[in-house]
Design a protein around this motif. Sequence first.
Motif, PDB file in Angstrom:
ATOM      1  N   GLY A  20       0.788  -1.222   0.000  1.00 25.34           N
ATOM      2  CA  GLY A  20       0.000   0.000   0.000  1.00 25.34           C
ATOM      3  C   GLY A  20       0.821   1.273   0.000  1.00 25.34           C
ATOM      4  O   GLY A  20       0.273   2.370  -0.032  1.00 25.34           O
ATOM      5  N   ALA A  21       2.142   1.121   0.047  1.00 24.16           N
ATOM      6  CA  ALA A  21       3.015   2.298   0.055  1.00 24.16           C
ATOM      7  C   ALA A  21       4.148   2.097  -0.943  1.00 24.16           C
ATOM      8  O   ALA A  21       4.578   0.968  -1.199  1.00 24.16           O
ATOM      9  CB  ALA A  21       3.584   2.529   1.457  1.00 24.16           C
ATOM     10  N   TYR A  22       4.639   3.200  -1.505  1.00 17.19           N
ATOM     11  CA  TYR A  22       5.804   3.116  -2.394  1.00 17.19           C
ATOM     12  C   TYR A  22       7.015   2.712  -1.554  1.00 17.19           C
ATOM     13  O   TYR A  22       7.311   3.331  -0.537  1.00 17.19           O
ATOM     14  CB  TYR A  22       6.036   4.472  -3.058  1.00 17.19           C
ATOM     15  N   ASN A  23       7.708   1.657  -1.977  1.00 17.37           N
ATOM     16  CA  ASN A  23       8.824   1.099  -1.208  1.00 17.37           C
ATOM     17  C   ASN A  23       8.391   0.755   0.228  1.00 17.37           C
ATOM     18  O   ASN A  23       9.083   1.057   1.209  1.00 17.37           O
ATOM     19  CB  ASN A  23      10.019   2.052  -1.176  1.00 17.37           C
ATOM     20  N   GLY A  24       7.227   0.146   0.310  1.00 17.96           N
ATOM     21  CA  GLY A  24       6.737  -0.276   1.617  1.00 17.96           C
ATOM     22  C   GLY A  24       7.441  -1.535   2.098  1.00 17.96           C
ATOM     23  O   GLY A  24       7.639  -2.487   1.334  1.00 17.96           O
ATOM     24  N   ILE A  25       7.832  -1.539   3.342  1.00 17.15           N
ATOM     25  CA  ILE A  25       8.524  -2.685   3.949  1.00 17.15           C
ATOM     26  C   ILE A  25       7.796  -3.075   5.223  1.00 17.15           C
ATOM     27  O   ILE A  25       7.578  -2.239   6.111  1.00 17.15           O
ATOM     28  CB  ILE A  25       9.997  -2.347   4.295  1.00 17.15           C
ATOM     29  N   SER A  26       7.411  -4.348   5.333  1.00 20.00           N
ATOM     30  CA  SER A  26       6.822  -4.871   6.570  1.00 20.00           C
ATOM     31  C   SER A  26       7.778  -5.879   7.184  1.00 20.00           C
ATOM     32  O   SER A  26       8.253  -6.791   6.494  1.00 20.00           O
ATOM     33  CB  SER A  26       5.475  -5.539   6.293  1.00 20.00           C
ATOM     34  N   ILE A  68       9.356  -9.037   5.237  1.00 25.70           N
ATOM     35  CA  ILE A  68      10.455  -9.718   5.926  1.00 25.70           C
ATOM     36  C   ILE A  68       9.900 -10.399   7.172  1.00 25.70           C
ATOM     37  O   ILE A  68       9.272  -9.764   8.015  1.00 25.70           O
ATOM     38  CB  ILE A  68      11.547  -8.714   6.349  1.00 25.70           C
ATOM     39  N   VAL A  69      10.139 -11.695   7.303  1.00 24.00           N
ATOM     40  CA  VAL A  69       9.774 -12.425   8.510  1.00 24.00           C
ATOM     41  C   VAL A  69      11.075 -12.821   9.209  1.00 24.00           C
ATOM     42  O   VAL A  69      11.960 -13.432   8.593  1.00 24.00           O
ATOM     43  CB  VAL A  69       8.932 -13.685   8.193  1.00 24.00           C
ATOM     44  N   VAL A  70      11.189 -12.462  10.466  1.00 20.71           N
ATOM     45  CA  VAL A  70      12.421 -12.740  11.206  1.00 20.71           C
ATOM     46  C   VAL A  70      12.094 -13.461  12.510  1.00 20.71           C
ATOM     47  O   VAL A  70      11.163 -13.090  13.225  1.00 20.71           O
ATOM     48  CB  VAL A  70      13.212 -11.431  11.473  1.00 20.71           C
ATOM     49  N   ALA A  71      12.834 -14.522  12.806  1.00 18.51           N
ATOM     50  CA  ALA A  71      12.699 -15.228  14.078  1.00 18.51           C
ATOM     51  C   ALA A  71      13.432 -14.455  15.164  1.00 18.51           C
ATOM     52  O   ALA A  71      14.461 -13.816  14.895  1.00 18.51           O
ATOM     53  CB  ALA A  71      13.263 -16.646  13.967  1.00 18.51           C
ATOM     54  N   GLU A  72      12.919 -14.505  16.381  1.00 19.87           N
ATOM     55  CA  GLU A  72      13.463 -13.677  17.460  1.00 19.87           C
ATOM     56  C   GLU A  72      14.944 -13.920  17.732  1.00 19.87           C
ATOM     57  O   GLU A  72      15.656 -13.017  18.184  1.00 19.87           O
ATOM     58  CB  GLU A  72      12.668 -13.912  18.752  1.00 19.87           C
ATOM     59  N   ILE A 105      15.827  -8.192  17.518  1.00 29.50           N
ATOM     60  CA  ILE A 105      16.288  -8.140  16.133  1.00 29.50           C
ATOM     61  C   ILE A 105      15.306  -7.378  15.252  1.00 29.50           C
ATOM     62  O   ILE A 105      15.703  -6.758  14.260  1.00 29.50           O
ATOM     63  CB  ILE A 105      16.531  -9.568  15.584  1.00 29.50           C
ATOM     64  N   GLY A 106      14.024  -7.379  15.594  1.00 26.08           N
ATOM     65  CA  GLY A 106      13.027  -6.670  14.788  1.00 26.08           C
ATOM     66  C   GLY A 106      13.243  -5.176  14.788  1.00 26.08           C
ATOM     67  O   GLY A 106      13.292  -4.528  13.732  1.00 26.08           O
ATOM     68  N   VAL A 107      13.382  -4.605  15.974  1.00 26.63           N
ATOM     69  CA  VAL A 107      13.639  -3.166  16.108  1.00 26.63           C
ATOM     70  C   VAL A 107      14.981  -2.809  15.476  1.00 26.63           C
ATOM     71  O   VAL A 107      15.121  -1.780  14.790  1.00 26.63           O
ATOM     72  CB  VAL A 107      13.615  -2.762  17.598  1.00 26.63           C
ATOM     73  N   PHE A 108      15.963  -3.671  15.684  1.00 27.46           N
ATOM     74  CA  PHE A 108      17.306  -3.453  15.123  1.00 27.46           C
ATOM     75  C   PHE A 108      17.248  -3.370  13.602  1.00 27.46           C
ATOM     76  O   PHE A 108      17.819  -2.456  12.986  1.00 27.46           O
ATOM     77  CB  PHE A 108      18.220  -4.592  15.565  1.00 27.46           C
ATOM     78  N   LEU A 109      16.546  -4.306  12.968  1.00 24.15           N
ATOM     79  CA  LEU A 109      16.428  -4.307  11.506  1.00 24.15           C
ATOM     80  C   LEU A 109      15.717  -3.052  11.008  1.00 24.15           C
ATOM     81  O   LEU A 109      16.122  -2.448  10.006  1.00 24.15           O
ATOM     82  CB  LEU A 109      15.676  -5.549  11.034  1.00 24.15           C
ATOM     83  N   LYS A 110      14.648  -2.672  11.706  1.00 27.02           N
ATOM     84  CA  LYS A 110      13.918  -1.474  11.306  1.00 27.02           C
ATOM     85  C   LYS A 110      14.842  -0.251  11.299  1.00 27.02           C
ATOM     86  O   LYS A 110      14.835   0.550  10.341  1.00 27.02           O
ATOM     87  CB  LYS A 110      12.742  -1.235  12.246  1.00 27.02           C
ATOM     88  N   GLU A 111      15.640  -0.128  12.350  1.00 21.92           N
ATOM     89  CA  GLU A 111      16.546   1.016  12.456  1.00 21.92           C
ATOM     90  C   GLU A 111      17.629   0.990  11.381  1.00 21.92           C
ATOM     91  O   GLU A 111      17.945   2.022  10.772  1.00 21.92           O
ATOM     92  CB  GLU A 111      17.174   1.056  13.851  1.00 21.92           C
ATOM     93  N   THR A 140       8.854   3.215   3.523  1.00 27.00           N
ATOM     94  CA  THR A 140       7.888   3.206   4.618  1.00 27.00           C
ATOM     95  C   THR A 140       8.003   1.856   5.322  1.00 27.00           C
ATOM     96  O   THR A 140       7.750   0.810   4.708  1.00 27.00           O
ATOM     97  CB  THR A 140       6.450   3.394   4.103  1.00 27.00           C
ATOM     98  N   ILE A 141       8.396   1.878   6.589  1.00 25.35           N
ATOM     99  CA  ILE A 141       8.676   0.630   7.307  1.00 25.35           C
ATOM    100  C   ILE A 141       7.634   0.423   8.406  1.00 25.35           C
ATOM    101  O   ILE A 141       7.386   1.318   9.223  1.00 25.35           O
ATOM    102  CB  ILE A 141      10.085   0.656   7.943  1.00 25.35           C
ATOM    103  N   LYS A 142       7.039  -0.763   8.427  1.00 22.00           N
ATOM    104  CA  LYS A 142       6.112  -1.146   9.489  1.00 22.00           C
ATOM    105  C   LYS A 142       6.682  -2.363  10.219  1.00 22.00           C
ATOM    106  O   LYS A 142       7.043  -3.362   9.588  1.00 22.00           O
ATOM    107  CB  LYS A 142       4.731  -1.496   8.921  1.00 22.00           C
ATOM    108  N   TYR A 143       6.761  -2.269  11.538  1.00 25.06           N
ATOM    109  CA  TYR A 143       7.292  -3.372  12.346  1.00 25.06           C
ATOM    110  C   TYR A 143       6.163  -3.967  13.185  1.00 25.06           C
ATOM    111  O   TYR A 143       5.473  -3.254  13.911  1.00 25.06           O
ATOM    112  CB  TYR A 143       8.426  -2.877  13.249  1.00 25.06           C
ATOM    113  N   ILE A 144       5.982  -5.277  13.074  1.00 24.30           N
ATOM    114  CA  ILE A 144       4.888  -5.978  13.761  1.00 24.30           C
ATOM    115  C   ILE A 144       5.467  -7.118  14.589  1.00 24.30           C
ATOM    116  O   ILE A 144       6.203  -7.963  14.067  1.00 24.30           O
ATOM    117  CB  ILE A 144       3.877  -6.536  12.732  1.00 24.30           C
ATOM    118  N   ASP A 145       5.116  -7.169  15.874  1.00 22.66           N
ATOM    119  CA  ASP A 145       5.534  -8.270  16.754  1.00 22.66           C
ATOM    120  C   ASP A 145       4.297  -8.900  17.390  1.00 22.66           C
ATOM    121  O   ASP A 145       3.824  -8.445  18.433  1.00 22.66           O
ATOM    122  CB  ASP A 145       6.483  -7.755  17.842  1.00 22.66           C
ATOM    123  N   PRO A 146       3.756  -9.957  16.785  1.00 21.92           N
ATOM    124  CA  PRO A 146       2.542 -10.596  17.300  1.00 21.92           C
ATOM    125  C   PRO A 146       2.827 -11.799  18.198  1.00 21.92           C
ATOM    126  O   PRO A 146       1.938 -12.607  18.456  1.00 21.92           O
ATOM    127  CB  PRO A 146       1.855 -11.048  16.012  1.00 21.92           C
TER     128      PRO A 146
END
Length: 439
Positions: free
Chosen positions: A242-248, A305-309, A334-340, A353-359
Amino acid sequence: MNDRNRFYIESLGAPKFKSPLELSTLKGDHIFDFIRESDKLVFDLSMEHYQHCLEKGEEPLCLEKAGPRQDLFFDSENTTAAIVTCGGLCPGINNVIRGLVMALHYFYGVKKIIGVPYGYEGLNPEKGHELVKLTPEKVKDIHQFGGTYLGSSRGAQDVSVMVDTLQDNKVDMLFAIGGDGTLKGVNALGEEISKRNAKISVVGIPKTIDNDIDLIDESFGFETAFDVASPIIRDAHNEATGAYNGISIIKLMGRDSGFIAASAALAMPVVNFVLIPEMDFSLDGEEGFLKVLEKRLQKKKHAVIVVAEGAGQQLFKDRKIVKDASGNIQHEDIGVFLKEKIAEYFKGKSPVTIKYIDPSYIVRCAPANSSDSVFCSRLAYQAVHGAMAGKTKFVASRVNNRYVYVPISEVTKKRKKIELEGEFWFSVLQSTGQPFSLG
């Protein structure tokens, strides 16, 4: 003990009582047969192992088949059973508790079933947790909910004190539902019980959302975990596109093994990168993750991007080793680290545009899905059958898609991990399109 006796299951003694189960000993009468002690299942099904046994004239390494025995060690009506749940939460715990209670009560007529509250703490009187009585009426609906009806905790308690509590309450069998640390704990209880020459069966039911218990096909709750994660990944993909160069970025559980992340990516094949603890990867360089991500965005304008803890912990400089109450190393996020790091890399290059999700905690608290519910009930039944026969220090599990008993000491020797040269990981790479290596 030689290798052929590697999977020997210890027993409390000779069976003294006949089973109340009205099963058969004859083939072809359309009634389920009692399992005989001679019923074994070959562990290594490879042609290589088969040829080796033929050439050497050796019997293959075998596992003990799970199921009801005609002769029992315990007198059903005068048996006291206890159930404890330990460690982190996982889908299906309540299903197992319910299955144990129902099997003990309705199959064997066990009248006294005790619930141990808040993990091994409940076996330490100093903690002040009162043991609870479990009945079919109390547990009949708990399978509809996630979490654990009995409560849980992390960390060890004094083994001698816990065995004292079992003996003071005249417990004949203890069912411990938990992962690696829990299973090591219940094995230690079994050792102490043996030293005292007491007749208490201890049984483990492998529970780990990470699916990292060695030797067994799968631990309960794992399938629900990536089932619950799949629609989250789907929605994260929608967010990215939904965003140009969107990263989840979606972080899933997986402290030492990346089975949830990898399986979720296969189940919802919109993932472009899966990062797991088993793989080493670099952020920088022409073959590094950031450069490969940049190429992906140039072509498709989005990435998931799916990353294991437990992935990428080598990337944290000056990392201090801190352990939790269970003795597990607490990982950096690692999730916050990758986002940064991603934001830093693209700053001044191109907008992202970066969205970080930790469910993670939503996933592990979900109720079991239908497949896991079936699995949990069957594990519970097999555990009860083994305990009633006087077997001890074993886990009820599935190996080569058959239900078996495996010594606890064998499944806790090491953690199961994804084989990077195996077909499963190759399937993940085929699904995502990511390179064999990053860096």
